[in-house]
Design a protein around this motif. Structure first.
Motif, PDB file in Angstrom:
ATOM      1  N   HIS A   1     -23.080  20.523 -25.115  1.00 36.95           N
ATOM      2  CA  HIS A   1     -23.389  20.501 -26.548  1.00 36.95           C
ATOM      3  C   HIS A   1     -24.864  20.156 -26.685  1.00 36.95           C
ATOM      4  CE1 HIS A   1     -22.963  19.799 -30.839  1.00 36.95           C
ATOM      5  NE2 HIS A   1     -23.517  18.613 -30.696  1.00 36.95           N
ATOM      6  N   CYS A   2     -25.656  21.139 -27.034  1.00 40.71           N
ATOM      7  CA  CYS A   2     -27.092  20.945 -27.226  1.00 40.71           C
ATOM      8  C   CYS A   2     -27.566  22.043 -28.181  1.00 40.71           C
ATOM      9  CB  CYS A   2     -27.840  21.003 -25.899  1.00 40.71           C
ATOM     10  SG  CYS A   2     -29.575  20.476 -26.001  1.00 40.71           S
ATOM     11  N   PRO A   3     -27.107  21.985 -29.437  1.00 36.50           N
ATOM     12  CA  PRO A   3     -27.329  23.101 -30.366  1.00 36.50           C
ATOM     13  C   PRO A   3     -28.790  23.316 -30.722  1.00 36.50           C
ATOM     14  CG  PRO A   3     -26.427  21.209 -31.513  1.00 36.50           C
ATOM     15  CD  PRO A   3     -26.365  20.882 -30.059  1.00 36.50           C
ATOM     16  N   SER A   4     -29.139  24.581 -30.881  1.00 38.29           N
ATOM     17  CA  SER A   4     -30.493  24.943 -31.312  1.00 38.29           C
ATOM     18  C   SER A   4     -30.448  25.790 -32.577  1.00 38.29           C
ATOM     19  CB  SER A   4     -31.218  25.695 -30.192  1.00 38.29           C
ATOM     20  OG  SER A   4     -30.456  26.780 -29.712  1.00 38.29           O
ATOM     21  N   VAL A   5     -29.319  25.731 -33.290  1.00 33.47           N
ATOM     22  CA  VAL A   5     -29.167  26.528 -34.517  1.00 33.47           C
ATOM     23  C   VAL A   5     -29.921  25.911 -35.697  1.00 33.47           C
ATOM     24  CG1 VAL A   5     -26.957  27.548 -33.869  1.00 33.47           C
ATOM     25  CG2 VAL A   5     -26.991  25.344 -35.052  1.00 33.47           C
ATOM     26  N   CYS A   6     -30.378  24.675 -35.531  1.00 38.66           N
ATOM     27  CA  CYS A   6     -31.152  24.005 -36.579  1.00 38.66           C
ATOM     28  C   CYS A   6     -32.415  23.448 -35.935  1.00 38.66           C
ATOM     29  CB  CYS A   6     -30.333  22.891 -37.229  1.00 38.66           C
ATOM     30  SG  CYS A   6     -31.233  21.956 -38.489  1.00 38.66           S
ATOM     31  N   LYS A   7     -33.546  24.040 -36.260  1.00 38.11           N
ATOM     32  CA  LYS A   7     -34.796  23.709 -35.583  1.00 38.11           C
ATOM     33  C   LYS A   7     -35.297  22.311 -35.902  1.00 38.11           C
ATOM     34  CE  LYS A   7     -35.024  27.736 -33.646  1.00 38.11           C
ATOM     35  NZ  LYS A   7     -34.722  27.850 -32.194  1.00 38.11           N
ATOM     36  N   ASP A   8     -35.022  21.799 -37.108  1.00 38.34           N
ATOM     37  CA  ASP A   8     -35.559  20.502 -37.503  1.00 38.34           C
ATOM     38  C   ASP A   8     -34.486  19.409 -37.508  1.00 38.34           C
ATOM     39  OD1 ASP A   8     -34.166  21.534 -39.612  1.00 38.34           O
ATOM     40  OD2 ASP A   8     -35.603  20.928 -41.151  1.00 38.34           O
ATOM     41  N   CYS A   9     -33.357  19.657 -36.828  1.00 36.87           N
ATOM     42  CA  CYS A   9     -32.284  18.663 -36.763  1.00 36.87           C
ATOM     43  C   CYS A   9     -32.406  17.816 -35.497  1.00 36.87           C
ATOM     44  CB  CYS A   9     -30.912  19.343 -36.764  1.00 36.87           C
ATOM     45  SG  CYS A   9     -30.503  20.192 -38.293  1.00 36.87           S
ATOM     46  N   LYS A  10     -32.068  16.558 -35.626  1.00 33.98           N
ATOM     47  CA  LYS A  10     -31.974  15.696 -34.458  1.00 33.98           C
ATOM     48  C   LYS A  10     -30.597  15.896 -33.836  1.00 33.98           C
ATOM     49  CE  LYS A  10     -32.494  10.905 -32.931  1.00 33.98           C
ATOM     50  NZ  LYS A  10     -32.735   9.495 -33.370  1.00 33.98           N
ATOM     51  N   VAL A  11     -30.555  16.338 -32.585  1.00 35.49           N
ATOM     52  CA  VAL A  11     -29.270  16.689 -31.970  1.00 35.49           C
ATOM     53  C   VAL A  11     -29.033  15.876 -30.708  1.00 35.49           C
ATOM     54  CG1 VAL A  11     -29.389  19.043 -32.869  1.00 35.49           C
ATOM     55  CG2 VAL A  11     -30.256  18.575 -30.573  1.00 35.49           C
ATOM     56  N   MET A  12     -27.745  15.773 -30.364  1.00 40.63           N
ATOM     57  CA  MET A  12     -27.354  15.200 -29.083  1.00 40.63           C
ATOM     58  C   MET A  12     -27.315  16.318 -28.054  1.00 40.63           C
ATOM     59  SD  MET A  12     -24.192  12.631 -29.998  1.00 40.63           S
ATOM     60  CE  MET A  12     -23.242  13.913 -30.832  1.00 40.63           C
ATOM     61  N   CYS A  13     -27.811  16.045 -26.883  1.00 42.07           N
ATOM     62  CA  CYS A  13     -27.690  16.990 -25.784  1.00 42.07           C
ATOM     63  C   CYS A  13     -26.882  16.319 -24.678  1.00 42.07           C
ATOM     64  CB  CYS A  13     -29.061  17.409 -25.265  1.00 42.07           C
ATOM     65  SG  CYS A  13     -29.876  18.648 -26.301  1.00 42.07           S
ATOM     66  N   LYS A  14     -25.626  16.701 -24.592  1.00 45.33           N
ATOM     67  CA  LYS A  14     -24.723  16.107 -23.615  1.00 45.33           C
ATOM     68  C   LYS A  14     -23.841  17.180 -22.996  1.00 45.33           C
ATOM     69  CE  LYS A  14     -24.945  11.433 -23.782  1.00 45.33           C
ATOM     70  NZ  LYS A  14     -24.922  10.525 -22.611  1.00 45.33           N
ATOM     71  N   ASP A  15     -23.448  16.949 -21.761  1.00 45.76           N
ATOM     72  CA  ASP A  15     -22.501  17.839 -21.107  1.00 45.76           C
ATOM     73  C   ASP A  15     -21.087  17.565 -21.613  1.00 45.76           C
ATOM     74  OD1 ASP A  15     -24.296  19.199 -19.356  1.00 45.76           O
ATOM     75  OD2 ASP A  15     -24.392  17.397 -18.121  1.00 45.76           O
ATOM     76  N   VAL A  16     -20.228  18.547 -21.449  1.00 47.67           N
ATOM     77  CA  VAL A  16     -18.803  18.370 -21.724  1.00 47.67           C
ATOM     78  C   VAL A  16     -18.130  17.964 -20.420  1.00 47.67           C
ATOM     79  CG1 VAL A  16     -16.659  19.532 -22.360  1.00 47.67           C
ATOM     80  CG2 VAL A  16     -18.758  19.990 -23.648  1.00 47.67           C
ATOM     81  N   GLY A  17     -17.493  16.807 -20.456  1.00 45.54           N
ATOM     82  CA  GLY A  17     -16.820  16.299 -19.273  1.00 45.54           C
ATOM     83  C   GLY A  17     -15.420  15.817 -19.605  1.00 45.54           C
ATOM     84  N   ILE A  18     -14.721  15.337 -18.605  1.00 42.81           N
ATOM     85  CA  ILE A  18     -13.363  14.824 -18.770  1.00 42.81           C
ATOM     86  C   ILE A  18     -13.420  13.305 -18.833  1.00 42.81           C
ATOM     87  CG2 ILE A  18     -11.087  14.637 -17.713  1.00 42.81           C
ATOM     88  CD1 ILE A  18     -11.598  17.399 -16.445  1.00 42.81           C
ATOM     89  N   ILE A  19     -12.868  12.751 -19.912  1.00 46.80           N
ATOM     90  CA  ILE A  19     -12.857  11.303 -20.125  1.00 46.80           C
ATOM     91  C   ILE A  19     -11.404  10.839 -20.173  1.00 46.80           C
ATOM     92  CG2 ILE A  19     -13.525   9.435 -21.675  1.00 46.80           C
ATOM     93  CD1 ILE A  19     -15.720  11.360 -22.757  1.00 46.80           C
ATOM     94  N   GLU A  20     -11.024   9.986 -19.254  1.00 47.27           N
ATOM     95  CA  GLU A  20      -9.647   9.490 -19.227  1.00 47.27           C
ATOM     96  C   GLU A  20      -9.503   8.334 -20.207  1.00 47.27           C
ATOM     97  OE1 GLU A  20      -7.653   9.014 -15.535  1.00 47.27           O
ATOM     98  OE2 GLU A  20      -8.942  10.437 -14.477  1.00 47.27           O
ATOM     99  N   TYR A  21      -8.577   8.497 -21.158  1.00 50.29           N
ATOM    100  CA  TYR A  21      -8.392   7.474 -22.186  1.00 50.29           C
ATOM    101  C   TYR A  21      -6.984   7.579 -22.750  1.00 50.29           C
ATOM    102  CZ  TYR A  21      -9.275   4.650 -26.358  1.00 50.29           C
ATOM    103  OH  TYR A  21      -9.226   3.677 -27.326  1.00 50.29           O
ATOM    104  N   ASN A  22      -6.314   6.456 -22.868  1.00 56.14           N
ATOM    105  CA  ASN A  22      -4.947   6.387 -23.405  1.00 56.14           C
ATOM    106  C   ASN A  22      -3.988   7.335 -22.691  1.00 56.14           C
ATOM    107  OD1 ASN A  22      -5.375   4.350 -25.192  1.00 56.14           O
ATOM    108  ND2 ASN A  22      -5.361   5.620 -27.041  1.00 56.14           N
ATOM    109  N   GLY A  23      -4.137   7.441 -21.396  1.00 53.86           N
ATOM    110  CA  GLY A  23      -3.237   8.264 -20.598  1.00 53.86           C
ATOM    111  C   GLY A  23      -3.506   9.757 -20.663  1.00 53.86           C
ATOM    112  N   GLN A  24      -4.587  10.147 -21.297  1.00 57.31           N
ATOM    113  CA  GLN A  24      -4.935  11.565 -21.397  1.00 57.31           C
ATOM    114  C   GLN A  24      -6.278  11.821 -20.722  1.00 57.31           C
ATOM    115  OE1 GLN A  24      -4.803  11.762 -25.751  1.00 57.31           O
ATOM    116  NE2 GLN A  24      -3.114  13.230 -25.613  1.00 57.31           N
TER     117      GLN A  24
END
Length: 212
Positions: free
Chosen positions: A171-194
């Motif tokens: 997730h590192c969108p460039s559809v909005c040039k003047d927006c502050k965005v997060m750039c992070k990979d999509v990963g697997i997070i184990e939480y509540n048994g899922q």
């Protein structure tokens, strides 16, 4: 009068030169490389593909599931299911005229279901959910808006990048040039048994298998 003509000519020459350089730069920008499926064929927009993690078992896939902590059906998140290929997905580039899915380009990811639960329409678009304070994570959920690239849809856009011998989703969108965005990979997070998909510093390596 001659001086005015000379100044006009020089200005026109400079403007033409700058325009030509600009066009040459645009023309020299390489077209992003096409993403390939598990058989080596080009990924196509509007075609169903399974997104499957490479490890620990290639038979595992991603599926919709309730991620409520209160035994309610909603919201729906994306989780990794053991020994199940998952549900196929559609990829839709921000530029709807592009029929080929390419690296580093903004995409909607859609489960393309004939019916959905917990959403206002039949679209089951991946989006980044609100920050979960207990898990200290951003999980992926469905309920995003399809298309309309811009500030209001910033959480609905993802990209495919090369990772290892295969790919990762980020997730590192460039559809909005003047927006502050997060750039992070999509990963697997184990939480509540899922095993939930969320934004992570540890990407999950995936391949794309065309639905038969």
């Amino acid at each position: 009068m001659k001086l005015i003509n000379i100044i006009f000519f020089v200005s026109l020459l400079l403007a033409t030169n700058n325009f030509t350089k600009s066009k040459l730069c645009e023309a020299s920008e390489p077209t992003p490389i096409a993403v390939r499926d598990s058989t080596g064929k080009i990924l196509r927009a509007g075609t169903n593909y399974y997104v499957q993690p490479i490890f620990p078992d290639e038979a595992w896939g991603f599926e919709l599931a309730s991620i409520s902590n209160h035994h309610k059906p909603c919201p729906l998140g994306i989780v990794q299911e053991d020994y199940y290929p998952g549900t196929p997905l559609l990829f839709s580039p921000a530029n709807s005229k592009k029929g080929i899915v390419r690296l580093s380009t903004d995409l909607n990811i859609d489960y393309n279901l004939t019916y959905t639960v917990c959403t206002k329409s039949n679209d089951a678009i991946w989006t980044v959910g609100p920050y979960d304070r207990r898990a200290q994570s951003y999980f992926l959920v469905v309920g995003g808006m399809k298309g309309n690239p811009g500030r209001e849809t910033i959480r609905n856009w993802f990209k495919i990048e090369v990772f290892g011998d295969n790919y990762k989703i980020m997730h590192c969108p460039s559809v909005c040039k003047d927006c502050k965005v997060m750039c992070k990979d999509v990963g697997i997070i184990e939480y509540n048994g899922q095993k939930r998909l969320g934004l992570s510093d540890y990407p999950v390596e995936v391949k794309f298998v065309k639905d038969a």
